[in-house]
Design an enzyme around this catalytic site. Structure first.
Site, short mmCIF file in Angstrom:
data_model
loop_
_atom_site.label_atom_id
_atom_site.label_comp_id
_atom_site.label_asym_id
_atom_site.label_seq_id
_atom_site.Cartn_x
_atom_site.Cartn_y
_atom_site.Cartn_z
N HIS A 99 114.65 69.31 -17.60
CA HIS A 99 115.28 68.01 -17.36
C HIS A 99 116.18 68.15 -16.16
CE1 HIS A 99 113.86 67.72 -21.50
NE2 HIS A 99 113.65 66.45 -21.19
N ASP A 106 109.38 72.93 -20.51
CA ASP A 106 110.09 71.67 -20.37
C ASP A 106 111.32 71.83 -19.49
OD1 ASP A 106 110.40 69.01 -20.83
OD2 ASP A 106 110.93 69.19 -22.94
N GLN A 156 106.47 73.85 -24.90
CA GLN A 156 106.42 73.16 -23.61
C GLN A 156 107.26 73.90 -22.58
OE1 GLN A 156 107.80 69.16 -24.79
NE2 GLN A 156 105.89 68.40 -23.94
N ARG A 186 104.93 68.06 -33.52
CA ARG A 186 104.54 66.65 -33.54
C ARG A 186 103.46 66.44 -34.60
NH1 ARG A 186 104.24 65.29 -27.00
NH2 ARG A 186 106.37 66.00 -26.54
N LYS A 232 105.89 57.39 -15.55
CA LYS A 232 105.62 58.81 -15.31
C LYS A 232 104.49 58.99 -14.32
CE LYS A 232 102.47 59.14 -19.28
NZ LYS A 232 102.00 59.97 -20.41
N CYS A 253 114.68 67.02 -24.85
CA CYS A 253 115.63 66.36 -23.94
C CYS A 253 117.02 66.16 -24.53
CB CYS A 253 115.07 65.03 -23.46
SG CYS A 253 114.33 64.02 -24.74
N HIS A 288 112.34 63.98 -16.69
CA HIS A 288 111.71 64.86 -17.67
C HIS A 288 110.45 65.40 -16.99
CE1 HIS A 288 113.69 62.51 -21.11
NE2 HIS A 288 113.76 61.66 -20.09
#
Length: 665
Positions: free
Chosen positions: A403, A401, A399, A381, A482, A352, A528
């Site tokens: 935004h 991912d 991911q 991670r 979320k 992000c 997100h």
């Protein structure tokens, strides 16, 4: 012992898994005054037949023991076998019975915690040696003895000091630690037979009500999940109300073992792990890389068609950025850090930050919004060694991912758009799913007002979607609430993959603005979201969902051409090249091996189609396709076969295209 249960529904969303103190005295443990009725007695007056079957009760929307006091104005309903809450109570009680059995069989053992979980229960123990599978039959037999005794589960309210002294005298240091961490004057105590446990309940009326059960496995588990704390022995089990349900569940477990993606990953030559490289780091083999490339290319294409822009950020960012975002204070135990030229950097666990800096790279107008930045981003991670599991829990993963930065008035439409995107992909891969709204955790950033706005936005979108959802209290991200999508695979197991997180906080911290219609700078809001989540995790789920037998459009190898004699080699090469030229994934096997062996190998690799060529096929320039299940199709020309494959390959993607287009109509 820990465990929480679902209260009655309130509106469309209903509460599950609160994060409160699980050992604090609940009202249902209050002392029964003289002449006061119990929940069981009240239920018997209302419906004697249902009361006999009940294993617990709902009192004003919360679960209580049948022995709990019931007031004249309480609204009581029975909890009956077959209900999800009943199964949790059953397994909750089974964990206590198992703990009692272990205490009787292994003097000196210390008990830790043992909740009911989705498919059963477990309990953690500290003993002079780790428990092994060979210990389980004796524990099961002792549990059966306890069940035959039909001892009542009795709940009491003890003062904090009394409870602490009791467990300290027994040498139960884990229970003492739990009591010390509680902010309560009284705690819940449950007793059955000779076993006493710290617990909120509720439980079965007696041990004799425990139905069919089975102990399944043992594992190591750190106390409270902390690798710096003692390693305990965890015993897993499951329980059902009747033997038929247990038998069906055990059959699913055996099927799950056959489908284990770690086993199939090796057999199908998809991926591997190596101690020389490090734990939780995947090595993708050619076939596995083809599979993930198919998925990633589809994602790129679909994102572009849905108004997203592709971006990419660096792997490391300065530590000061992670401090500004709140990750350093709230997430650093999951991050890796390094130093370059005496400057501290953090290896990104999320994508992000770079996306927000892309947004800030130029002045934005209200007309520019929404902006949707998509990245197939590799993140790292620090997962603890005890929780890593094949592809489904790794330390380096990609991911899908994105935004979405938008005006507050665009928020509901953007959330619904993401929900539609996820629904389209779940349908494509053949997954059903359930929804869960996760609210503010104890460790979080941002104002109460921002959290209320974000939670309200997600709730409004969920209500507008018309879909049922659970409320998972206290399990949101540290920067915002979320919506999680829990997909269900072929074995009815639940997996969390897709998520939508609503964030008013990071745009504030990074001072994101847009110029509104009135010419004034305003603050946007950010979503997100991931569609599949971790690509690695999703592929692990896919492998098990399809048992490695992927549909044609996903199969790394779609066709294998097999020859009976060398005389067919030239025709085999021609067929294979024609398939490849038609953008199909084909390989040829010209080895001087028996045909049966070649066929078995192709079936073991779960190749959807085989083409077997002998003298007749060469002479007639035809081919006879064979499915991986052994069924032979009629002889056909090469052109007909290519058409067949192309149509089968295109069908699910055409269906996805039609769904996308219908949403625009």
């Amino acid at each position: 012992m820990t465990g929480t249960y679902q209260p009655a529904n309130a509106g469309r969303g209903h509460l599950r898994q609160g994060k409160g103190d699980l050992f604090v005295l609940a009202p249902e443990m209050s002392h029964i005054e003289q002449g006061q009725s119990t929940a069981a007695e009240v239920l018997a007056q209302q419906d004697p037949k249902a009361a006999k079957k009940a294993i617990a009760a709902r009192e004003n929307g919360r679960l209580v023991d049948l022995s709990a006091p019931a007031g004249p104005h309480d609204q009581l309903t029975p909890v009956l076998p077959g209900e999800p809450e009943a199964l949790e109570v059953l397994r909750h009680s089974a964990a206590h019975i198992m703990a009692e059995a272990v205490k009787e069989l292994f003097p000196g053992v210390k008990v830790a915690i043992g909740p009911a979980i989705e498919d059963g229960f477990y309990y953690d123990f500290d003993y002079e040696r780790p428990f092994t599978p060979e210990d389980l039959p004796a524990i099961e037999e002792k549990m059966r003895e306890i069940v035959k005794q039909n001892a009542p589960f009795e709940c009491e309210a003890w003062g904090r000091d009394k409870a602490r002294q009791h467990f300290a005298d027994q040498g139960e240091n884990f229970k003492v630690e739990l009591i010390d961490d509680l902010d309560a004057e009284q705690v819940g105590i449950y007793r059955q037979g000779n076993f006493t446990d710290l617990c909120r309940g509720p439980h079965l009326p007696s041990t004799g009500r425990l139905g069919a059960f089975k102990l399944l496995s043992v594992a190591g588990a750190y106390w409270r999940g902390d690798e710096k704390r003692p390693m305990l022995s965890r015993i897993y089990g499951t329980a059902f109300f009747d033997k038929k349900e247990l038998k069906q569940h055990l059959a699913l477990i055996e099927e799950a073992k056959k489908r284990d993606h770690r086993k199939l990953g090796r057999e199908l030559e998809l991926f591997s792990f190596h101690d020389e490289i490090g734990a939780g780091l995947v090595v993708w083999h050619p076939r596995g890389m083809i599979l993930r490339t198919i998925i990633e290319n589809l994602e790129r294409s679909e994102h572009l068609k849905r108004g997203y822009s592709m971006v990419q950020g660096p792997q490391i960012l300065k530590r000061e950025l992670w401090e500004r975002s709140g990750h350093f204070d709230n997430y650093r135990e999951n991050m890796y850090f390094t130093e370059v030229d005496e400057v501290a950097y953090g290896l990104k666990p999320m994508n992000c930050l770079a996306h927000m800096l892309i947004y800030k790279s130029q002045l934005r107008s209200y007309r520019d919004l929404p902006l949707r930045f998509f990245e197939l981003g590799l993140v790292h991670r620090h997962e603890k060694s005890g929780v890593m599991h094949g592809l489904t829990r790794v330390r380096a993963f990609t991911q899908d991912d994105a935004h979405l930065i938008c005006r507050p008035d665009q928020l509901e439409e953007e959330i619904l758009g993401v929900m539609d995107f996820i629904t389209d992909f779940m349908e494509l891969f053949g997954f059903e799913y359930s929804l869960e709204l996760s609210t503010r955790p104890e460790k979080s950033i941002g104002s109460d007002e921002d959290w209320e706005r974000a939670t309200a936005a997600l709730t409004k979108a969920l209500e507008a979607s018309g879909k049922d959802y659970d409320i998972n209290e206290g399990d949101g991200a540290f920067y915002g609430p979320k919506i999680d999508f829990k997909l269900t695979d072929a074995l009815k197991r639940s997996w969390q993959c897709a998520t939508i997180q609503c964030d008013f906080t990071l745009p504030e911290r990074f001072e994101l603005t847009f110029i509104d219609r009135d010419g004034e700078p305003k603050r946007p809001v950010m979503l997100h979201r991931v569609i599949l989540g971790s690509i690695e995790r999703f592929i692990g789920v896919l492998i098990e969902h399809f048992a490695g037998a992927f549909p044609l459009w996903l199969a790394p190898e779609q066709v294998r051409v097999l020859t009976v004699t060398e005389r067919a080699d030239d025709w085999a090469r021609e067929i294979t090249q024609a398939l490849v030229d038609a953008d199909l994934r084909a390989e040829v096997d010209l080895r001087n091996e028996k045909l049966g062996a070649k066929v078995r190998e192709a079936q073991m690799m779960k190749v959807p189609y085989m083409v077997i060529l002998g003298d007749r096929e060469v002479e007639e320039r035809m081919l006879t396709p064979r499915l991986r299940n052994g069924k032979n199709l009629q002889a056909q020309s090469l052109e007909e076969f290519i058409t067949l494959l192309k149509e089968e390959q295109a069908e699910p993607l055409d269906r996805l295209r039609r769904r996308r287009q219908s949403r625009r109509a």
